[in-house]
Write a protein that holds these residues in place. Structure first.
Motif, mmCIF file in Angstrom:
data_model
loop_
_atom_site.group_PDB
_atom_site.id
_atom_site.type_symbol
_atom_site.label_atom_id
_atom_site.label_comp_id
_atom_site.label_asym_id
_atom_site.label_seq_id
_atom_site.Cartn_x
_atom_site.Cartn_y
_atom_site.Cartn_z
ATOM 1 N N GLN A 48 54.002 -21.850 -60.406
ATOM 2 C CA GLN A 48 54.326 -20.485 -60.409
ATOM 3 C C GLN A 48 55.055 -20.353 -59.526
ATOM 4 O O GLN A 48 55.768 -18.504 -60.277
ATOM 5 C CB GLN A 48 52.983 -20.695 -60.876
ATOM 6 N N TYR A 101 57.178 -19.055 -66.979
ATOM 7 C CA TYR A 101 56.481 -19.348 -65.801
ATOM 8 C C TYR A 101 55.188 -18.773 -66.844
ATOM 9 O O TYR A 101 53.881 -19.312 -66.304
ATOM 10 C CB TYR A 101 56.308 -17.821 -65.128
ATOM 11 N N ILE A 111 55.375 -11.610 -62.868
ATOM 12 C CA ILE A 111 55.859 -12.097 -62.726
ATOM 13 C C ILE A 111 57.279 -10.778 -62.756
ATOM 14 O O ILE A 111 57.961 -10.661 -62.398
ATOM 15 C CB ILE A 111 57.039 -13.826 -63.400
#
Length: 227
Positions: A48, A101, A111
């Motif tokens: 991640q 993600y 993100i």
């Protein structure tokens, strides 16, 4: 795909770029997050973090490439057209990365709102500076590094991610896409190298920019463990 046959000057430039790439590849193998990926020790949280930090560079990619295109004068209109085509191909790639993600367990808002790490800041700042100079042919060296990652490393990294996490569907679609589709961008680079690598001065500028981008890209990945 049939590879473009380079002129002698183009071959000289390519040899120098290949040397930069080999040194870059070696440097990447020593970066913590890449070492864990390549040795089967990457956690899902690591992955991640890798995607989150890569996204900041990917989303800025089309900006510096577009700025680069706008800096070429009419005597370099063929280069401008090629660079614009390149930017068009990739300006929404970050959306694919965001989906990976989320598939890896991350939150979309995280993100989308994350700041660049210091390596990404340095990389983007340098690329935008160079792209703003008149006829920035040296940025072919930058494209060599960035596209080389997609062409030479992305498919390998995607396979390693799939092996380590066994997710279905894959959490590495962004990397797979670049591993499968960046070959034609490399072929375009061969043609651009031939177009601009006409003397030792230009070749040296291309080589230097490739070295700077390689170092800053490695720094960007080094900083993944510091954010």
């Amino acid at each position: 795909m049939k590879q473009h046959v380079l002129t002698p000057s183009g071959q000289t430039c390519l040899q120098k770029l290949l040397k930069v790439w080999f040194e870059f590849d070696l440097a990447l193998s020593k970066v913590g997050i890449i070492k864990r990926l390549e040795h089967g020790k990457l956690s899902q949280t690591d992955y991640q973090k890798l995607l989150l930090n890569l996204r900041q560079q990917v989303i800025e990619g089309s900006r510096w490439i577009t700025r680069c295109a706008s800096s070429f004068d009419r005597d370099h209109s063929d280069i401008r057209s090629s660079v614009i085509h390149h930017a068009k191909d990739e300006h929404k790639d970050y959306l694919m990365l965001e989906k990976d993600y989320v598939s890896a367990g991350g939150q979309l808002e995280d993100i989308q709102t994350a700041e660049k790490n210091i390596g990404s800041e340095a990389l983007h700042g340098f690329l935008m500076y160079r792209a703003s100079q008149p006829n920035p042919v040296d940025l072919i060296g930058a494209m060599w590094i960035v596209e080389g990652l997609g062409n030479k490393m992305a498919a390998k990294w995607a396979s390693l991610v799939d092996e380590q996490f066994g997710a279905e569907p894959s959490m590495a679609k962004f990397m797979k896409y670049h591993g499968e589709n960046d070959e034609h961008h490399i072929e375009e680079l061969y043609q651009l190298i031939d177009r601009v690598a006409t003397n030792e001065h230009v070749i040296a500028k291309i080589e230097k920019t490739a070295k700077v981008v390689a170092r800053l890209y490695a720094l960007q990945l080094e900083e993944v463990d510091n954010v």
